[in-house]
Design a protein around this motif. Structure first.
Motif, PDB file in Angstrom:
ATOM      1  N   GLU A 123       0.591  -1.197  -0.088  1.00  0.00           N
ATOM      2  CA  GLU A 123      -0.008   0.106  -0.024  1.00  0.00           C
ATOM      3  C   GLU A 123       0.935   1.232  -0.195  1.00  0.00           C
ATOM      4  O   GLU A 123       0.363   2.306  -0.513  1.00  0.00           O
ATOM      5  N   GLY A 124       1.932   1.287   0.577  1.00  0.00           N
ATOM      6  CA  GLY A 124       2.835   2.455   0.695  1.00  0.00           C
ATOM      7  C   GLY A 124       3.183   2.783  -0.835  1.00  0.00           C
ATOM      8  O   GLY A 124       3.816   3.987  -1.047  1.00  0.00           O
ATOM      9  N   LYS A 125       3.230   2.133  -1.783  1.00  0.00           N
ATOM     10  CA  LYS A 125       3.807   2.394  -3.206  1.00  0.00           C
ATOM     11  C   LYS A 125       2.560   3.010  -4.086  1.00  0.00           C
ATOM     12  O   LYS A 125       2.856   3.406  -5.098  1.00  0.00           O
ATOM     13  N   ILE A 126       1.442   3.377  -3.472  1.00  0.00           N
ATOM     14  CA  ILE A 126       0.446   3.874  -4.350  1.00  0.00           C
ATOM     15  C   ILE A 126       0.439   5.116  -4.838  1.00  0.00           C
ATOM     16  O   ILE A 126       0.112   5.441  -6.137  1.00  0.00           O
ATOM     17  N   THR A 127       1.078   6.126  -4.246  1.00  0.00           N
ATOM     18  CA  THR A 127       1.341   7.445  -4.809  1.00  0.00           C
ATOM     19  C   THR A 127       2.314   7.286  -6.131  1.00  0.00           C
ATOM     20  O   THR A 127       2.171   7.895  -7.036  1.00  0.00           O
ATOM     21  N   GLU A 128       3.346   6.424  -5.874  1.00  0.00           N
ATOM     22  CA  GLU A 128       4.572   6.347  -6.981  1.00  0.00           C
ATOM     23  C   GLU A 128       3.901   5.883  -8.138  1.00  0.00           C
ATOM     24  O   GLU A 128       4.099   6.203  -8.962  1.00  0.00           O
ATOM     25  N   ARG A 129       2.911   4.730  -7.911  1.00  0.00           N
ATOM     26  CA  ARG A 129       2.568   4.105  -9.059  1.00  0.00           C
ATOM     27  C   ARG A 129       1.546   4.764  -9.912  1.00  0.00           C
ATOM     28  O   ARG A 129       1.470   4.575 -11.178  1.00  0.00           O
ATOM     29  N   ILE A 130       0.575   5.263  -8.922  1.00  0.00           N
ATOM     30  CA  ILE A 130      -0.543   6.023  -9.655  1.00  0.00           C
ATOM     31  C   ILE A 130      -0.274   7.321 -10.160  1.00  0.00           C
ATOM     32  O   ILE A 130      -0.303   7.723 -11.247  1.00  0.00           O
ATOM     33  N   GLY A 131       0.624   8.091  -9.420  1.00  0.00           N
ATOM     34  CA  GLY A 131       1.142   9.634  -9.721  1.00  0.00           C
ATOM     35  C   GLY A 131       2.045   9.430 -10.694  1.00  0.00           C
ATOM     36  O   GLY A 131       2.047  10.378 -11.770  1.00  0.00           O
ATOM     37  N   LYS A 132       3.165   8.594 -10.669  1.00  0.00           N
ATOM     38  CA  LYS A 132       4.137   8.731 -11.556  1.00  0.00           C
ATOM     39  C   LYS A 132       4.318   8.099 -12.814  1.00  0.00           C
ATOM     40  O   LYS A 132       4.740   8.285 -13.746  1.00  0.00           O
ATOM     41  N   THR A 275      -6.678   4.247 -16.997  1.00  0.00           N
ATOM     42  CA  THR A 275      -7.215   5.045 -15.874  1.00  0.00           C
ATOM     43  C   THR A 275      -8.233   4.329 -14.869  1.00  0.00           C
ATOM     44  O   THR A 275      -8.211   4.552 -13.836  1.00  0.00           O
ATOM     45  N   CYS A 276      -8.866   3.271 -15.468  1.00  0.00           N
ATOM     46  CA  CYS A 276      -9.649   2.357 -14.872  1.00  0.00           C
ATOM     47  C   CYS A 276      -8.907   1.531 -13.535  1.00  0.00           C
ATOM     48  O   CYS A 276      -9.426   1.235 -12.315  1.00  0.00           O
ATOM     49  N   MET A 277      -7.853   1.260 -14.107  1.00  0.00           N
ATOM     50  CA  MET A 277      -7.011   0.293 -13.463  1.00  0.00           C
ATOM     51  C   MET A 277      -6.478   1.361 -12.239  1.00  0.00           C
ATOM     52  O   MET A 277      -6.292   0.786 -10.888  1.00  0.00           O
ATOM     53  N   SER A 278      -6.191   2.384 -12.419  1.00  0.00           N
ATOM     54  CA  SER A 278      -5.693   3.234 -11.647  1.00  0.00           C
ATOM     55  C   SER A 278      -6.672   3.468 -10.432  1.00  0.00           C
ATOM     56  O   SER A 278      -6.147   3.511  -9.130  1.00  0.00           O
ATOM     57  N   THR A 279      -7.893   3.807 -10.636  1.00  0.00           N
ATOM     58  CA  THR A 279      -8.978   3.935 -10.066  1.00  0.00           C
ATOM     59  C   THR A 279      -9.276   2.703  -9.048  1.00  0.00           C
ATOM     60  O   THR A 279      -9.476   2.721  -7.808  1.00  0.00           O
ATOM     61  N   ALA A 280      -9.157   1.441  -9.663  1.00  0.00           N
ATOM     62  CA  ALA A 280      -9.521   0.280  -8.963  1.00  0.00           C
ATOM     63  C   ALA A 280      -8.556   0.183  -7.782  1.00  0.00           C
ATOM     64  O   ALA A 280      -8.893  -0.305  -6.653  1.00  0.00           O
ATOM     65  N   MET A 281      -7.264   0.376  -8.152  1.00  0.00           N
ATOM     66  CA  MET A 281      -6.412   0.489  -7.210  1.00  0.00           C
ATOM     67  C   MET A 281      -6.825   1.213  -5.938  1.00  0.00           C
ATOM     68  O   MET A 281      -6.480   0.984  -4.863  1.00  0.00           O
ATOM     69  N   GLY A 282      -7.042   2.591  -6.264  1.00  0.00           N
ATOM     70  CA  GLY A 282      -7.223   3.300  -5.261  1.00  0.00           C
ATOM     71  C   GLY A 282      -8.594   2.897  -4.454  1.00  0.00           C
ATOM     72  O   GLY A 282      -8.441   2.914  -3.200  1.00  0.00           O
ATOM     73  N   LEU A 283      -9.503   2.489  -4.888  1.00  0.00           N
ATOM     74  CA  LEU A 283     -10.839   1.597  -4.418  1.00  0.00           C
ATOM     75  C   LEU A 283     -10.304   0.694  -3.328  1.00  0.00           C
ATOM     76  O   LEU A 283     -10.914   0.476  -2.276  1.00  0.00           O
ATOM     77  N   VAL A 284      -9.684  -0.321  -3.909  1.00  0.00           N
ATOM     78  CA  VAL A 284      -9.296  -1.496  -3.080  1.00  0.00           C
ATOM     79  C   VAL A 284      -8.295  -1.323  -2.078  1.00  0.00           C
ATOM     80  O   VAL A 284      -8.248  -1.857  -0.950  1.00  0.00           O
ATOM     81  N   ILE A 285      -7.595  -0.259  -2.191  1.00  0.00           N
ATOM     82  CA  ILE A 285      -6.629   0.146  -1.141  1.00  0.00           C
ATOM     83  C   ILE A 285      -7.163   0.700  -0.042  1.00  0.00           C
ATOM     84  O   ILE A 285      -6.929   0.541   1.243  1.00  0.00           O
ATOM     85  N   ALA A 286      -8.249   1.793  -0.309  1.00  0.00           N
ATOM     86  CA  ALA A 286      -9.202   2.381   0.575  1.00  0.00           C
ATOM     87  C   ALA A 286      -9.847   1.462   1.527  1.00  0.00           C
ATOM     88  O   ALA A 286     -10.009   1.470   2.611  1.00  0.00           O
ATOM     89  N   PHE A 287     -10.353   0.497   0.548  1.00  0.00           N
ATOM     90  CA  PHE A 287     -11.306  -0.427   1.278  1.00  0.00           C
ATOM     91  C   PHE A 287     -10.414  -1.243   2.377  1.00  0.00           C
ATOM     92  O   PHE A 287     -10.885  -1.516   3.503  1.00  0.00           O
ATOM     93  N   ALA A 288      -9.521  -2.007   1.718  1.00  0.00           N
ATOM     94  CA  ALA A 288      -8.492  -2.528   2.869  1.00  0.00           C
ATOM     95  C   ALA A 288      -7.983  -1.846   4.040  1.00  0.00           C
ATOM     96  O   ALA A 288      -7.971  -2.291   5.213  1.00  0.00           O
ATOM     97  N   GLN A 289      -7.557  -0.802   3.659  1.00  0.00           N
ATOM     98  CA  GLN A 289      -7.123   0.070   4.958  1.00  0.00           C
ATOM     99  C   GLN A 289      -8.021   0.666   5.904  1.00  0.00           C
ATOM    100  O   GLN A 289      -7.624   0.361   7.172  1.00  0.00           O
ATOM    101  N   ASP A 290      -9.058   0.911   5.407  1.00  0.00           N
ATOM    102  CA  ASP A 290     -10.140   1.381   6.270  1.00  0.00           C
ATOM    103  C   ASP A 290     -10.787   0.261   7.206  1.00  0.00           C
ATOM    104  O   ASP A 290     -11.077   0.181   8.180  1.00  0.00           O
TER     105      ASP A 290
END
Length: 436
Positions: A123-132, A275-290
């Motif tokens: 989960e720590g790599k979310i910014t690098e993978r999506i943003g960069k 773009t849908c894959m990047s959103t899916a990553m955000g959704l599943v990570i937020a779900f698992a973190q919360d």
């Protein structure tokens, strides 16, 4: 993370529905698709909440947890996350024979969620993978399509025909169409992911984190607003060459084919998948973190696995079925989310008083139930009970027929809450003076 499946197809579809009234419909869409998510980030920043649970905490732990579960179920395995796979698939599904589309979707969604799962393990790599990586590629591909549309417009939007619902209520229908992006709910869910990313940059204090979140929200949402406007206009002009599409995915594929032929469709399939894959990553990570935060005895990896697995199953129901069943759920959840966002932003006015929260949300909750019934598929909305209830609401609830039955109810609850807060504050001060 905010620009994903629905953000690609619903603006284009809205443009086709609104036709000549595309601009007023676009304004409504921007209110719910841009201002509400931005408001959600600001509410999190002002209250210094890390997500849905913290923002809804004044309602009580039980209600806050219930709302968190409902939102994450909607954004997660039941609607939004499966949609991230079905939207890009729908854009090139016409190339498969009807008898083969089920198998093709099964294979595509399996590969899609397999990649999402493995890229989301750390989960720590979310910014690098999506943003960069993913976002710059997506922006370049989207720019290419818009550039072709600018050089060679398909026609004038002012001479296109609006569908019946948009002849007299284009703004309100555009506002309701913005629900389908689910971005206001996503903003609440992504809060914990955004806070985690900000803190990973070395920003530690709550105040600096809140300011960074607010700044990022303003800049990011302004960029998405521009994309929405262009997409809605593009959808309206496409009516000169194509019939009204069923869900917007087909329309986007037709537009790409119009400008660039098969290459355009391949480009669009790549764009939408990224773009849908990047959103899916955000959704599943937020779900698992919360959920891991609320239920620490269950690991982040298990929540991630369950979400990706169920999302894969629901994706194979197809895009049209997902949209049909998500609409009533959104008509129920959005009024509650709007109430919480407004309460969070104005919370300094009433010192985050739980009474104001509870009265506002309760009053918005009542018409939301009727809105949900009214927007349900025929198997529910056409039952005798549902028709009786919605007829009652249509007669006695202001603006119910426009889909805004929650508005006056929520305002009444808010002002009652403010009155209750100030009476309590005044009574408390008087009691203190008497004791002195």
């Amino acid at each position: 993370m905010f620009f994903g499946a629905g953000n690609l197809i619903f603006p284009v579809h809205l443009g086709q529905l609104a036709g000549v009234h595309w601009f007023s419909a676009a304004l409504g869409f921007l209110f719910s698709g841009i201002l509400l998510p931005l408001g959600a980030l600001l509410a999190l920043a002002i209250t210094r909440a890390e997500g849905i649970f913290d923002l809804a905490r004044p309602l009580g732990k039980g209600l806050a947890l219930t709302f968190l579960i409902l939102v994450h179920a909607t954004l997660g395995p039941f609607f939004a996350t499966p949609r991230t796979a079905t939207v890009p698939f729908s854009m090139f599904a016409s190339h498969f024979a009807p008898s083969m589309q089920g198998l093709a979707l099964l294979i595509y969604s399996g590969i899609f969620f397999g990649i999402v799962y493995f890229m989301s393990l750390k989960e720590g790599k979310i910014t690098e993978r999506i943003g960069k990586l993913l976002n710059p590629i997506f922006l370049i591909l989207l720019f290419v399509i818009f550039l072709f549309a600018f050089i060679k417009p398909m026609g004038s939007a002012d001479t296109t025909k609006a569908s019946e619902a948009y002849l007299t209520a284009s703004f309100t229908n555009g506002f309701l169409e913005g629900y389908n992006t689910m971005d206001a709910l996503a903003a609440l869910a992504f809060g914990i992911t955004v806070v985690t990313a900000i803190k990973s940059w070395g920003i530690k204090s709550a105040k600096e984190t809140s300011i960074s979140m607010a700044k990022a929200g303003v800049v990011g949402m302004a960029g998405i607003a521009i994309i929405y406007l262009i997409s809605i206009f593009l959808g309206a002009t496409s009516l000169h060459h194509f019939a009204l599409s069923e869900n917007g995915g087909t329309a986007f594929a037709q537009i790409a084919n119009f400008y660039m032929g098969p290459i355009g469709e391949a480009l669009l399939a790549t764009l939408s998948t990224i773009t849908c894959m990047s959103t899916a990553m955000g959704l599943v990570i937020a779900f698992a973190q919360d959920f891991h935060k609320r239920f620490p005895q269950i690991s982040y990896k298990i929540f991630l696995t369950v979400n990706c697995g169920i999302s894969f199953v629901f994706a194979n129901l197809g895009l049209n079925q997902i949209i049909a069943w998500s609409t009533p759920v959104l008509m129920f959840l959005y009024p509650i989310a709007i109430a919480l966002i407004f309460l969070g932003i104005t919370s300094p006015l009433f010192q985050n008083d739980a009474t104001t929260y509870r009265l506002t949300v309760f009053f918005a909750f009542i018409p939301a139930i009727f809105d949900m019934l009214n927007a349900s598929p025929a198997v529910i909305s056409q039952t005798t009970l549902a028709k009786t209830l919605t007829a009652f609401a249509g007669q006695y609830f202001p603006f119910f027929n426009l889909g805004f039955g929650w508005f006056t109810f929520g305002i009444c609850g808010y002002f009652l809450g403010l009155v209750a807060h100030f009476i309590k504050a005044k009574t408390g001060n008087q009691n203190f003076e008497m004791e002195e």
